[in-house]
Design an enzyme around this catalytic site. Structure first.
Site, PDB file in Angstrom:
ATOM      1  CE1 TYR A   1     -11.845   0.564   4.207  1.00  0.00           C
ATOM      2  CE2 TYR A   1      -9.654   1.381   3.155  1.00  0.00           C
ATOM      3  CZ  TYR A   1     -10.685   0.309   3.575  1.00  0.00           C
ATOM      4  OH  TYR A   1     -10.323  -0.823   3.504  1.00  0.00           O
TER       5      TYR A   1
ATOM      6  CB  SER B   1      -0.707   0.035   1.383  1.00  0.00           C
ATOM      7  OG  SER B   1      -1.943  -1.045   1.138  1.00  0.00           O
TER       8      SER B   1
ATOM      9  N   GLY C   1      -4.131  -1.265  -2.808  1.00  0.00           N
ATOM     10  CA  GLY C   1      -3.723  -0.587  -1.510  1.00  0.00           C
ATOM     11  C   GLY C   1      -4.816  -0.457  -0.662  1.00  0.00           C
ATOM     12  CE  LYS C   2      -7.250  -2.524   5.675  1.00  0.00           C
ATOM     13  NZ  LYS C   2      -8.639  -2.456   5.441  1.00  0.00           N
ATOM     14  CB  ILE C   3      -5.185   4.217   0.107  1.00  0.00           C
ATOM     15  CG1 ILE C   3      -4.092   3.408  -0.644  1.00  0.00           C
ATOM     16  CG2 ILE C   3      -4.827   5.542   0.124  1.00  0.00           C
ATOM     17  CD1 ILE C   3      -2.721   3.583  -0.630  1.00  0.00           C
TER      18      ILE C   3
END
Ligand code: PPE
Length: 304
Positions: free
Chosen positions: A163, A63, A157-159
């Protein structure tokens, strides 16, 4: 309300929970480019263990790489800091949240040479969608919001900024009386929940969204592996909202959500309206591994 623990790891040292602050002009706070992870530590038969630590550390680095944030630590240092955060707070079961973010320096969209900062916090977190949902299934709706287009948000990617989409969908779902939202992709096919991957069961076979435009869930890949071990066929294939309506079983997976059954979608009962046999079997397999009752996947656990 979050229950404070003693310490949070910030840039190489532990600080008191109440002192874990940043400057208001922290770049990530304004523009949303930060990378994070969600990891669970479970209390098991032979002490506490972190589930798939290496995979979570790898994804955190991926990420950061996607977001062009140069990690100031290596993977070994981050993995050790995660374990130490659990230990120092004397937590036996908890949720762990590493965060990589762009610090104070220049303002404006271009982050320049602002420092890349890293924090790791841990806290006690019970069933994400509630104990009732974990046991008997939750009620979901298809969101009016669309999930990411792959060239708008890079979903490997856990960006943090991604969210916003999840929060909008989640709030809408809760305001309308549902537990969770399921989002469709820009082509109209099912993608994922606001913080979970999704599986459907039809005629004894499992189907889950292909990885093209979703977060590559670590619980998802674990559940696929467990299914194959139980000789259940799994397809990674696109499906539509009405294929969910006529599914025999639906469940979602995630670190926070674990393996939560879905009993209703858009006011249509799913299957019998109760968690089905495949959901139940996979849930059982998952929980016996994380609680150290099944040694077949010992390599998935890092003992604290
Ligand atoms: N999709 C999304 C969008 C997602 O956020 C998660 C995790 C998953 C799939 C499942 O991934 P994995 O945890 O690797 O199986 N969501 C995290 C954040 C939840 C939150 O509210 O915060 C989590 O479960 O930790």
């Amino acid at each position: 309300m979050l229950e404070p623990v003693e310490k949070i790891w910030m840039d190489g040292k532990f600080v008191a929970w109440g002192d874990a602050n940043v400057h208001i002009l922290t770049h990530s706070l304004h523009y949303g480019l930060a990378a994070f992870e969600g990891i669970r530590c479970y209390k098991g038969k032979s002490g506490s263990a972190i589930f798939r630590l290496q995979e979570h550390v790898d994804r955190l680095f991926d990420s950061a790489h996607i977001g062009m944030m140069a990690m100031p630590y290596d993977k070994k240092q981050i993995a050790e800091a995660i374990v130490e955060t659990v230990r120092i707070n004397r937590l036996d079961a908890c949720y762990i949240r590493p965060l990589v973010y762009i610090g104070y320096g220049a303002m404006g969209v271009h982050p320049g040479n602002n420092p890349i900062r890293v924090a790791i916090a841990a806290w006690k977190w019970g069933a994400y969608l509630g104990d009732e949902a974990l046991a008997n299934g939750m009620r979901a709706c298809v969101s009016s919001f669309t999930r990411h287009h792959v060239n708008v948000s890079m979903t490997k990617g856990k960006i943090s900024g991604y969210y916003v989409n999840s929060i909008l969908a989640k709030r809408e779902a809760k305001a309308n009386g549902y537990d969770e939202a399921i989002l469709l992709d820009p082509d109209g096919y099912v993608s994922e929940g606001t913080g979970e991957n999704i599986f459907i069961v039809r005629r004894g076979k499992l189907k889950t969204t292909p990885l093209t435009s979703i977060l590559e869930g670590i619980t998802r890949s674990s559940v696929i592996e467990l299914s194959r071990e139980q000789k259940i066929t799994v397809f990674e294939e696109r499906f539509t909202r009405d294929e969910m309506y006529v599914a025999d079983e639906v469940f979602v997976t995630g670190t926070a959500a674990e393996l939560t059954p879905v009993r209703e979608i858009d006011n249509r009962r799913i299957g019998t309206g109760k968690p089905g046999p495949i959901t139940f079997a996979l849930q059982k397999a998952f929980f016996s591994i994380v609680r150290g009752e099944d040694s077949a996947h010992e390599s998935w656990l890092t003992h604290v």
